[in-house]
Design an enzyme around this catalytic site. Structure first.
Site, PDB file in Angstrom:
ATOM      1  N   ARG A 101      72.920 -58.339  20.521  1.00  0.00           N
ATOM      2  CA  ARG A 101      74.025 -57.499  20.983  1.00  0.00           C
ATOM      3  C   ARG A 101      74.340 -56.406  19.969  1.00  0.00           C
ATOM      4  NH1 ARG A 101      79.653 -59.568  19.652  1.00  0.00           N
ATOM      5  NH2 ARG A 101      79.390 -61.034  17.962  1.00  0.00           N
ATOM      6  N   LYS A 121      77.473 -52.604  17.242  1.00  0.00           N
ATOM      7  CA  LYS A 121      77.562 -53.997  17.693  1.00  0.00           C
ATOM      8  C   LYS A 121      78.314 -54.036  19.022  1.00  0.00           C
ATOM      9  CE  LYS A 121      78.338 -57.503  15.147  1.00  0.00           C
ATOM     10  NZ  LYS A 121      79.026 -58.491  14.267  1.00  0.00           N
ATOM     11  N   GLY A 134      74.936 -58.827  25.818  1.00  0.00           N
ATOM     12  CA  GLY A 134      74.836 -57.890  24.709  1.00  0.00           C
ATOM     13  C   GLY A 134      76.115 -57.170  24.368  1.00  0.00           C
ATOM     14  N   ARG A 184      79.049 -50.796  12.455  1.00  0.00           N
ATOM     15  CA  ARG A 184      78.979 -51.478  11.162  1.00  0.00           C
ATOM     16  C   ARG A 184      78.085 -50.691  10.215  1.00  0.00           C
ATOM     17  NH1 ARG A 184      77.581 -57.745  11.153  1.00  0.00           N
ATOM     18  NH2 ARG A 184      75.559 -57.088  11.966  1.00  0.00           N
ATOM     19  N   ARG A 191      67.920 -60.081   6.586  1.00  0.00           N
ATOM     20  CA  ARG A 191      68.521 -61.385   6.356  1.00  0.00           C
ATOM     21  C   ARG A 191      67.471 -62.373   5.858  1.00  0.00           C
ATOM     22  NH1 ARG A 191      72.671 -61.033  10.752  1.00  0.00           N
ATOM     23  NH2 ARG A 191      72.403 -58.972  11.649  1.00  0.00           N
ATOM     24  N   ASP A 260      70.513 -66.643   9.296  1.00  0.00           N
ATOM     25  CA  ASP A 260      70.489 -65.306   9.897  1.00  0.00           C
ATOM     26  C   ASP A 260      71.759 -64.535   9.599  1.00  0.00           C
ATOM     27  OD1 ASP A 260      71.286 -67.488  11.864  1.00  0.00           O
ATOM     28  OD2 ASP A 260      72.104 -65.744  12.893  1.00  0.00           O
ATOM     29  N   ASN A 261      72.736 -65.170   8.952  1.00  0.00           N
ATOM     30  CA  ASN A 261      73.972 -64.496   8.549  1.00  0.00           C
ATOM     31  C   ASN A 261      74.062 -64.343   7.034  1.00  0.00           C
ATOM     32  OD1 ASN A 261      74.847 -64.285  11.191  1.00  0.00           O
ATOM     33  ND2 ASN A 261      76.003 -66.190  11.122  1.00  0.00           N
ATOM     34  N   ASP A 270      78.704 -60.486   9.011  1.00  0.00           N
ATOM     35  CA  ASP A 270      79.079 -61.242  10.214  1.00  0.00           C
ATOM     36  C   ASP A 270      80.397 -62.006  10.053  1.00  0.00           C
ATOM     37  OD1 ASP A 270      77.060 -60.446  11.981  1.00  0.00           O
ATOM     38  OD2 ASP A 270      75.632 -61.793  11.049  1.00  0.00           O
TER      39      ASP A 270
END
Length: 500
Positions: A101, A121, A134, A184, A191, A260-261, A270
């Site tokens: 998304r 985002k 998304g 952002r 990551r 992944d964060n 995030d």
């Protein structure tokens, strides 16, 4: 349906893009376009950040900004793409996640020569959406704007908020909610999970290409090392260790420390189910999906180290051709992570207590105070701020009144503390030094929820007030006194949500 031409892109030459990630092979990303939005309206634009980035917005009105940052205009030089990555989510590996998304518009170099990603985002589905819409709801967009800018003011590395735009669309979550797009700004969106994506496929070539890209972009000092990839891993680990120590020093709980964060750049990324502590509790969890407390406040250093171990696994073939030597090198990095974290944590908390120099009992002094706070159900932020006032001559009740459950041991602790901080500084000097590291104002969970609740009904006034107040977290402006007050029992926020 997509829309990328409501305004000719030549009318919005705001960015000077130099898109290095887009030049990586196709397996690193997929092309993406933002979805159409019925009636984009600008909620907030970060003018100060735009100036830092060198964006020319002097002659661009709010309607055009809404079109641009709502994804309805593709600016000149942009190469919109969704990045591929994998990740461990609550300890379970998912081999393909990716930007489901979000899309990366491109990269800009700011006035200081630093490179930044510009990402939308909530701009619609991508190749990685896995049947999702998304989109983003308004609440998570406002939460990320508030907290990321609060972090910037607190001096903690984090992604930044450039714009928030209401789309005029609705999104379905538990109920129908207004939609929004968040812009952002990040040093990059690479990551730990980006490395995992390729390592899981056995694509060592891509892992090395990604590592080279990271070294060039974030850790150029590693290039001249005897083992550049080991040097890169060491530097990533050091930044993460220091970052997590900073989180703890401000009472922050990330809430979803999946691989992944975890940004390779060392920025906080995030802000989904994140929250700040009210009363101090090391076991505190806010995230509604963290049922077992994996990412509780006190667990964050261990999880950070665990995430670095997952990155090290991806890099083993690059560390040494001899697997045993590669494992030995990686384990050395993991040990160093713990050492760096412990040193940084102690330095930060010692400063919060007004302690200078190094004393053999300093760690015990800090941990004893935290335990008193825990048992006394004392507010994390206000207690350290009150201690700053006591050192300046305020009555001890300024501090003790914050302990919901009185702690008889606090008097003995205060005596030890007074003896330890007896240095050559004057009381006003000590107070000023402590107040410079102990914020008076944080992004309280209940205040964020208050801003979101009003905004859902079209009133953004409290959101704007909160963002502006949080820009000066170390000041005690009388006009923001209400924002510093902990929640009443009926205002407490006990659960936060990821917003997806």
């Amino acid at each position: 349906m997509t829309l990328s031409g409501l305004l000719p892109d030549q009318e919005c030459p705001l960015f000077s893009f130099d898109n290095t990630y887009a030049r990586l092979p196709q397996r690193f990303h997929r092309p993406a376009k933002p979805a159409a939005a019925r009636a984009p309206q600008l909620i907030r634009f970060n003018q100060a950040l735009a100036e830092e980035l060198g964006l020319d917005v002097a002659d661009v009105d709010s309607a055009r900004l809404a079109q641009l940052f709502g994804g309805q205009v593709i600016p000149v030089g942009a190469e919109p793409l969704a990045q591929a990555y994998a990740g461990h989510q609550f300890g379970h590996f998912n081999p393909q996640l990716g930007d489901g998304r979000a899309l990366l518009l491109g990269e800009v170099v700011d006035r200081a020569g630093r490179r930044h990603d510009i990402q939308l985002k909530g701009s619609g589905p991508t190749a990685f959406s896995r049947n999702g819409d998304g989109m983003a709801a308004l609440g998570p967009v406002l939460r990320e704007y508030i907290v990321s800018e609060a972090f910037a003011a607190l001096g903690v590395p984090a992604t930044r908020a450039l714009a928030a735009v209401a789309t005029g669309e609705t999104v379905m979550r538990e109920t129908m909610l207004p939609g929004a797009v968040f812009t952002r700004v990040a040093a990059s969106h690479i990551r730990v999970g980006t490395f995992q994506f390729f390592a899981a496929q056995g694509d060592e070539e891509a892992v090395q290409m990604l590592a080279d890209h990271v070294i060039d972009r974030h850790y150029p000092e590693a290039r001249g090392a005897e083992s550049p990839y080991l040097a890169m891993l060491t530097l990533v680990a050091e930044r993460q260790a220091r970052l997590i120590a900073r989180w703890l020093s401000i009472g922050f709980i990330h809430g979803v420390m999946n691989t992944d964060n975890m940004a390779i750049s060392g920025e906080t990324i995030d802000f989904g189910p994140c929250a700040f502590l009210d009363e101090y509790d090391p076991r505190k969890v806010f995230s509604s999906i963290d049922q077992r407390g994996r990412y509780a406040y006190a667990n964050q250093p261990g999880i950070g180290q665990w995430n670095i171990a997952r990155l090290a696994e991806c890099l083993l073939p690059l560390l040494d051709a001899d697997e045993e030597k590669a494992l030995e090198a990686a384990n050395g990095v993991l040990k160093a992570f713990g050492d760096v974290f412990q040193a940084e944590w102690l330095a930060l908390f010692a400063a919060k207590l007004g302690v200078t120099g190094e004393g053999e009992d300093d760690r015990q002094l800090v941990t004893d105070f935290l335990e008193l706070m825990h048992q006394g159900e004392a507010d994390f932020t206000l207690t350290f701020r009150a201690l700053s006032k006591v050192v300046g001559g305020a009555a001890v009740e300024t501090l003790t009144d914050l302990f919901t459950v009185p702690q008889p041991g606090l008097s003995d602790w205060l005596a030890r503390w007074h003896a330890r901080i007896d240095d050559n500084r004057s009381a006003p000097e000590r107070q000023a030094a402590m107040e410079a590291v102990n914020p008076a104002l944080i992004a309280r969970n209940h205040r964020i929820e208050e801003a979101i609740a009003a905004a859902v009904y079209g009133d953004f006034s409290f959101f704007h007030r909160l963002v502006e107040a949080l820009a000066n977290p170390y000041a005690e402006d009388p006009s923001t006194a209400d924002l510093r007050v902990p929640p009443r029992p009926d205002e407490r926020v006990t659960r936060t949500f990821c917003g997806t």
